[in-house]
Design a protein around this motif. Structure first.
Motif, PDB file in Angstrom:
ATOM      1  N   GLN A 137       0.834  -1.215   0.000  1.00  0.00           N
ATOM      2  CA  GLN A 137       0.000   0.000   0.000  1.00  0.00           C
ATOM      3  C   GLN A 137       0.866   1.260   0.000  1.00  0.00           C
ATOM      4  O   GLN A 137       0.588   2.230  -0.716  1.00  0.00           O
ATOM      5  N   LEU A 138       1.930   1.235   0.791  1.00  0.00           N
ATOM      6  CA  LEU A 138       2.801   2.415   0.863  1.00  0.00           C
ATOM      7  C   LEU A 138       3.619   2.575  -0.416  1.00  0.00           C
ATOM      8  O   LEU A 138       3.879   3.696  -0.854  1.00  0.00           O
ATOM      9  N   GLU A 139       3.994   1.467  -1.017  1.00  0.00           N
ATOM     10  CA  GLU A 139       4.738   1.555  -2.282  1.00  0.00           C
ATOM     11  C   GLU A 139       3.871   2.184  -3.374  1.00  0.00           C
ATOM     12  O   GLU A 139       4.357   2.959  -4.206  1.00  0.00           O
ATOM     13  N   GLN A 140       2.594   1.865  -3.334  1.00  0.00           N
ATOM     14  CA  GLN A 140       1.660   2.456  -4.306  1.00  0.00           C
ATOM     15  C   GLN A 140       1.585   3.976  -4.117  1.00  0.00           C
ATOM     16  O   GLN A 140       1.651   4.738  -5.097  1.00  0.00           O
ATOM     17  N   PHE A 162      11.534   6.240   1.756  1.00  0.00           N
ATOM     18  CA  PHE A 162      10.744   5.009   1.675  1.00  0.00           C
ATOM     19  C   PHE A 162      11.519   3.811   1.121  1.00  0.00           C
ATOM     20  O   PHE A 162      11.377   2.699   1.653  1.00  0.00           O
ATOM     21  N   PRO A 163      12.343   3.961   0.075  1.00  0.00           N
ATOM     22  CA  PRO A 163      13.069   2.774  -0.418  1.00  0.00           C
ATOM     23  C   PRO A 163      13.894   2.076   0.669  1.00  0.00           C
ATOM     24  O   PRO A 163      13.943   0.841   0.733  1.00  0.00           O
ATOM     25  N   TYR A 164      14.505   2.864   1.553  1.00  0.00           N
ATOM     26  CA  TYR A 164      15.290   2.285   2.648  1.00  0.00           C
ATOM     27  C   TYR A 164      14.377   1.508   3.598  1.00  0.00           C
ATOM     28  O   TYR A 164      14.668   0.359   3.972  1.00  0.00           O
ATOM     29  N   TYR A 275       6.154   3.332   9.102  1.00  0.00           N
ATOM     30  CA  TYR A 275       4.968   3.128   8.263  1.00  0.00           C
ATOM     31  C   TYR A 275       3.742   3.833   8.845  1.00  0.00           C
ATOM     32  O   TYR A 275       2.943   4.415   8.117  1.00  0.00           O
ATOM     33  N   GLU A 276       3.593   3.784  10.162  1.00  0.00           N
ATOM     34  CA  GLU A 276       2.420   4.402  10.787  1.00  0.00           C
ATOM     35  C   GLU A 276       2.429   5.921  10.646  1.00  0.00           C
ATOM     36  O   GLU A 276       1.372   6.537  10.469  1.00  0.00           O
ATOM     37  N   VAL A 277       3.598   6.521  10.708  1.00  0.00           N
ATOM     38  CA  VAL A 277       3.705   7.970  10.517  1.00  0.00           C
ATOM     39  C   VAL A 277       3.254   8.346   9.105  1.00  0.00           C
ATOM     40  O   VAL A 277       2.486   9.290   8.899  1.00  0.00           O
ATOM     41  N   VAL A 278       3.720   7.582   8.117  1.00  0.00           N
ATOM     42  CA  VAL A 278       3.351   7.859   6.718  1.00  0.00           C
ATOM     43  C   VAL A 278       1.857   7.635   6.506  1.00  0.00           C
ATOM     44  O   VAL A 278       1.171   8.465   5.890  1.00  0.00           O
ATOM     45  N   GLU A 279       1.341   6.527   7.013  1.00  0.00           N
ATOM     46  CA  GLU A 279      -0.086   6.224   6.851  1.00  0.00           C
ATOM     47  C   GLU A 279      -0.959   7.314   7.464  1.00  0.00           C
ATOM     48  O   GLU A 279      -1.959   7.728   6.870  1.00  0.00           O
ATOM     49  N   GLU A 280      -0.562   7.777   8.636  1.00  0.00           N
ATOM     50  CA  GLU A 280      -1.357   8.818   9.295  1.00  0.00           C
ATOM     51  C   GLU A 280      -1.300  10.124   8.510  1.00  0.00           C
ATOM     52  O   GLU A 280      -2.318  10.817   8.365  1.00  0.00           O
ATOM     53  N   TYR A 281      -0.131  10.451   7.987  1.00  0.00           N
ATOM     54  CA  TYR A 281       0.001  11.704   7.237  1.00  0.00           C
ATOM     55  C   TYR A 281      -0.920  11.708   6.017  1.00  0.00           C
ATOM     56  O   TYR A 281      -1.566  12.713   5.717  1.00  0.00           O
ATOM     57  N   PHE A 282      -0.984  10.584   5.318  1.00  0.00           N
ATOM     58  CA  PHE A 282      -1.795  10.528   4.102  1.00  0.00           C
ATOM     59  C   PHE A 282      -3.269  10.206   4.375  1.00  0.00           C
ATOM     60  O   PHE A 282      -4.034   9.961   3.451  1.00  0.00           O
ATOM     61  N   SER A 283      -3.661  10.199   5.656  1.00  0.00           N
ATOM     62  CA  SER A 283      -5.082  10.046   5.986  1.00  0.00           C
ATOM     63  C   SER A 283      -5.678  11.384   6.417  1.00  0.00           C
ATOM     64  O   SER A 283      -6.655  11.436   7.154  1.00  0.00           O
ATOM     65  N   GLU A 292       3.589  17.812  13.185  1.00  0.00           N
ATOM     66  CA  GLU A 292       4.247  16.861  14.101  1.00  0.00           C
ATOM     67  C   GLU A 292       4.784  15.652  13.332  1.00  0.00           C
ATOM     68  O   GLU A 292       5.900  15.189  13.579  1.00  0.00           O
ATOM     69  N   LEU A 293       3.975  15.150  12.404  1.00  0.00           N
ATOM     70  CA  LEU A 293       4.383  13.986  11.617  1.00  0.00           C
ATOM     71  C   LEU A 293       5.576  14.316  10.723  1.00  0.00           C
ATOM     72  O   LEU A 293       6.456  13.476  10.513  1.00  0.00           O
ATOM     73  N   GLU A 294       5.605  15.544  10.231  1.00  0.00           N
ATOM     74  CA  GLU A 294       6.748  15.991   9.415  1.00  0.00           C
ATOM     75  C   GLU A 294       8.028  15.975  10.248  1.00  0.00           C
ATOM     76  O   GLU A 294       9.077  15.509   9.792  1.00  0.00           O
ATOM     77  N   GLU A 295       7.928  16.439  11.484  1.00  0.00           N
ATOM     78  CA  GLU A 295       9.092  16.402  12.390  1.00  0.00           C
ATOM     79  C   GLU A 295       9.511  14.962  12.667  1.00  0.00           C
ATOM     80  O   GLU A 295      10.704  14.643  12.701  1.00  0.00           O
ATOM     81  N   GLN A 296       8.526  14.087  12.852  1.00  0.00           N
ATOM     82  CA  GLN A 296       8.833  12.683  13.171  1.00  0.00           C
ATOM     83  C   GLN A 296       9.551  11.979  12.030  1.00  0.00           C
ATOM     84  O   GLN A 296      10.517  11.254  12.259  1.00  0.00           O
ATOM     85  N   ILE A 297       9.086  12.196  10.797  1.00  0.00           N
ATOM     86  CA  ILE A 297       9.732  11.498   9.686  1.00  0.00           C
ATOM     87  C   ILE A 297      11.155  12.032   9.466  1.00  0.00           C
ATOM     88  O   ILE A 297      12.073  11.280   9.135  1.00  0.00           O
ATOM     89  N   GLN A 298      11.344  13.318   9.720  1.00  0.00           N
ATOM     90  CA  GLN A 298      12.689  13.883   9.594  1.00  0.00           C
ATOM     91  C   GLN A 298      13.628  13.327  10.673  1.00  0.00           C
ATOM     92  O   GLN A 298      14.782  13.006  10.398  1.00  0.00           O
ATOM     93  N   THR A 299      13.086  13.194  11.889  1.00  0.00           N
ATOM     94  CA  THR A 299      13.885  12.624  12.983  1.00  0.00           C
ATOM     95  C   THR A 299      14.272  11.185  12.665  1.00  0.00           C
ATOM     96  O   THR A 299      15.422  10.777  12.875  1.00  0.00           O
ATOM     97  N   MET A 300      13.337  10.415  12.151  1.00  0.00           N
ATOM     98  CA  MET A 300      13.634   9.021  11.789  1.00  0.00           C
ATOM     99  C   MET A 300      14.716   8.944  10.724  1.00  0.00           C
ATOM    100  O   MET A 300      15.629   8.118  10.795  1.00  0.00           O
ATOM    101  N   ALA A 301      14.611   9.821   9.729  1.00  0.00           N
ATOM    102  CA  ALA A 301      15.608   9.837   8.649  1.00  0.00           C
ATOM    103  C   ALA A 301      16.994  10.177   9.197  1.00  0.00           C
ATOM    104  O   ALA A 301      17.988   9.573   8.815  1.00  0.00           O
ATOM    105  N   ASN A 302      17.030  11.127  10.133  1.00  0.00           N
ATOM    106  CA  ASN A 302      18.313  11.574  10.682  1.00  0.00           C
ATOM    107  C   ASN A 302      18.929  10.585  11.670  1.00  0.00           C
ATOM    108  O   ASN A 302      20.123  10.664  11.958  1.00  0.00           O
ATOM    109  N   THR A 303      18.096   9.684  12.200  1.00  0.00           N
ATOM    110  CA  THR A 303      18.607   8.765  13.230  1.00  0.00           C
ATOM    111  C   THR A 303      18.533   7.298  12.796  1.00  0.00           C
ATOM    112  O   THR A 303      18.618   6.405  13.631  1.00  0.00           O
ATOM    113  N   SER A 304      18.387   7.048  11.507  1.00  0.00           N
ATOM    114  CA  SER A 304      18.254   5.658  11.037  1.00  0.00           C
ATOM    115  C   SER A 304      19.496   4.830  11.370  1.00  0.00           C
ATOM    116  O   SER A 304      19.393   3.627  11.638  1.00  0.00           O
ATOM    117  N   THR A 305      20.675   5.453  11.387  1.00  0.00           N
ATOM    118  CA  THR A 305      21.896   4.695  11.719  1.00  0.00           C
ATOM    119  C   THR A 305      21.868   4.260  13.190  1.00  0.00           C
ATOM    120  O   THR A 305      22.413   3.215  13.537  1.00  0.00           O
TER     121      THR A 305
END
Length: 333
Positions: A137-140, A162-164, A275-283, A292-305
């Motif tokens: 669903q998210l890939e779509q 998302f690819p990561y 996935y839940e952050v993305v799903e909520e944003y697009f709902s 808030e969700l924008e901040e969360q996805i940025q934090t996840m991207a910055n802390t993936s390592t």
């Protein structure tokens, strides 16, 4: 109005309302009652929830809310054409944060051995299918946004990340599949009562109420993984002592089998928090929530390592003897 219905249907006189819980609740004598509205009445589901509650109560869990039978001899009553069930538990106080891992393990242990199969409430054996649906669903959505070109910072971050997170999810699915092929469940791997997302908040609050309408039937590693994930995400730089203690306490009831350990690891690897952050944003959330969700996805991207490092070291931190149990590594982490 509802007080009259409760008195007529159950002979119970609500003394005072108890606010703050998920369901409307009131106290009468030493007991707290919760009113569970039912969207529709599924008798098979109700039967399973009662069986799970009965099992835990019979095994000595004093915090499980029991079904209250109405004067008409059934468990389902109506208020303004809305069916509901009444559940009850004594108002017991206890410092519940102490040795939470051990309490969860005892809960799982007590809930095993239900005499009849649980089907409607069960998620056993369904992780792979549910996870694949989520990724598909998210890939779509990702493909659609890619074609349309992102028009805000959240979509830009989603396109980039998302690819990561899809690859991480697919690795988790492969780890799960390999576990089910290569490993053999033990008696401790039989199904038990779990929560959708168990966290340190689940049994907190003024009263500890283990409500059968918040349960699903699954492998116990679900609750362990979700507690650990939640603890990590809220304590990214200081998570190790808490995870270590929780896992040690859980394993005082019995060490995790290799099957349990691998299921737990696959669930932690599956990035449901992303996935839940993305799903909520697009709902279509409110503007404030979208920020808030924008901040969360940025934090996840910055802390993936950091999350990769957490996964790399998890077995060690969790006191799981990975070499002795021959647990496979994920080479690219």
């Amino acid at each position: 109005m509802i007080e009259e219905i409760i008195f007529e249907s159950y002979g119970i006189n609500p003394e005072r309302e108890e606010a703050g819980g998920k369901y409307p609740s009131f106290i009468s004598g030493p007991t707290i009652y919760s009113i569970i509205p039912l969207g529709e009445v599924n008798q098979d589901e109700l039967k399973e929830r009662k069986m799970m509650a009965d099992q835990l109560i019979n095994q000595g869990d004093r915090y499980v809310a029991d079904f209250v039978m109405a004067n008409h001899g059934g468990f389902v009553s109506e208020a303004e054409e809305q069916p509901f069930v009444l559940v009850a538990v004594r108002t017991l106080h206890e410092p519940r944060s102490h040795q939470l891992g051990r309490k969860v393990a005892k809960f799982h242990y007590r809930a095993r051995g239900i005499s009849e199969p649980i089907k409607v409430c069960s998620r056993i054996g369904q992780w792979k299918e549910l996870w694949e649906q989520r990724i598909d669903q998210l890939e779509q959505i990702w493909n659609e946004k890619l074609k349309a070109h992102p028009n805000n910072p959240f979509e830009e971050e989603f396109i980039a990340t998302f690819p990561y997170y899809m690859a991480l999810g697919e690795t988790a699915i492969q780890y799960l599949v390999d576990t089910e092929i290569d490993d053999t469940p033990t008696a401790s791997d039989s199904g038990t009562v779990c929560y959708d997302r168990f966290t340190s908040e689940t049994w907190n609050g003024k009263y500890c109420i283990k409500n059968p309408f918040e349960w699903i039937f699954d492998h116990g590693s679900r609750d362990i993984a979700e507690w650990v994930r939640h603890h990590y995400l809220h304590n990214q730089h200081t998570y190790q002592p808490g995870v270590s203690t929780f896992m040690s306490d859980y394993q005082t009831i019995g060490p995790l089998s290799s099957f349990s350990s691998r299921l737990l690891y696959s669930r932690l690897m599956f990035p449901i928090h992303y996935y839940e952050v993305v799903e909520e944003y697009f709902s279509s959330p409110t503007e404030a929530r979208a920020n808030e969700l924008e901040e969360q996805i940025q934090t996840m991207a910055n802390t993936s390592t950091y999350y990769e490092e957490f996964l790399r070291r998890f077995y060690e931190i969790a006191h799981i003897p990975s070499k002795q149990l021959r647990l496979p590594d994920v080479s690219w982490l």
